[in-house]
Design a protein around this motif. Sequence first.
Motif, mmCIF file in Angstrom:
data_model
loop_
_atom_site.group_PDB
_atom_site.id
_atom_site.type_symbol
_atom_site.label_atom_id
_atom_site.label_comp_id
_atom_site.label_asym_id
_atom_site.label_seq_id
_atom_site.Cartn_x
_atom_site.Cartn_y
_atom_site.Cartn_z
ATOM 1 N N SER A 1 0.834 -1.212 0.000
ATOM 2 C CA SER A 1 0.000 0.000 0.000
ATOM 3 C C SER A 1 0.859 1.248 0.000
ATOM 4 O O SER A 1 2.056 1.204 0.293
ATOM 5 C CB SER A 1 -0.936 0.010 1.214
ATOM 6 N N THR A 2 0.221 2.367 -0.306
ATOM 7 C CA THR A 2 0.850 3.679 -0.228
ATOM 8 C C THR A 2 0.169 4.476 0.871
ATOM 9 O O THR A 2 -0.891 4.091 1.375
ATOM 10 C CB THR A 2 0.709 4.440 -1.546
ATOM 11 N N ILE A 3 0.733 5.610 1.210
ATOM 12 C CA ILE A 3 0.103 6.458 2.226
ATOM 13 C C ILE A 3 -1.247 6.965 1.735
ATOM 14 O O ILE A 3 -2.192 7.134 2.504
ATOM 15 C CB ILE A 3 1.050 7.616 2.623
ATOM 16 N N ASP B 1 -3.298 5.187 -0.229
ATOM 17 C CA ASP B 1 -4.222 4.069 -0.031
ATOM 18 C C ASP B 1 -4.721 4.027 1.410
ATOM 19 O O ASP B 1 -5.903 3.770 1.673
ATOM 20 C CB ASP B 1 -3.529 2.743 -0.359
#
Length: 228
Positions: free
Chosen positions: A164-166, A168
């Motif tokens: 995931s990303t920040i 997301d």
Amino acid sequence: MRGFRLSHAGLVLEHEGHALFIDPGSFTTEAELSAAIEAVSAESTIAGVVITHEHGDHWSAPNLAAIRAAAPGAGVFTTRATAEALQAAGIPDAVVVHEGDAAEAGGFELDFYGHRHEVLHASIPVIDNIGVRVNGSLAYGGDSLARPPFRADVLGVPIGSPWSTIGDVMDFVLANAPRRAFLTHDGMLSGPGLALFEQRVREALATTGGELLAFPRLGDAGTARLEL
């Protein structure tokens, strides 16, 4: 209900003389797990373990063996692949659960939701992953950002995950709009990295009126708990 956290993605809950372990994975050392078992056993019976999926940062054979040694009657609830891995490791009788299933473990009512792990990479098969809502209140989804089929009162927010990303993470918080949230999956983050994720999660919660909780570690005295 009250609880404390284990390293990375682990959580321990206590309620009415019973304890529930969630995802006691490989980031949790033997010493940390022993302290957790000793702390809860002073006041509670270990009633169950929930393992969201088969990856090692969410369970390990030594940790599950230690919990079973302390509480032979504790039920283990997990996916089919994880149950098979447990069986192969000499830890039998895990209960396979699916989305929509419900179970009881001591003083805990468990409702299971979700069914797939987040995509790590196109070359890596997507595995099963099961989330759990405990006593109609606390929801923990393991390695999934799927929206639970309810509004959680207390929602676990996985940060610092390789899938995931920040952005997301923030979208997950905004979509769910929990009344309260807590951070999980921070074992691969530095101090500044953790602070950045925490700041962004707080900002997302602020738009929906939510509050960020902090589950404590046990500490030297073994008494630290968050009351829910």
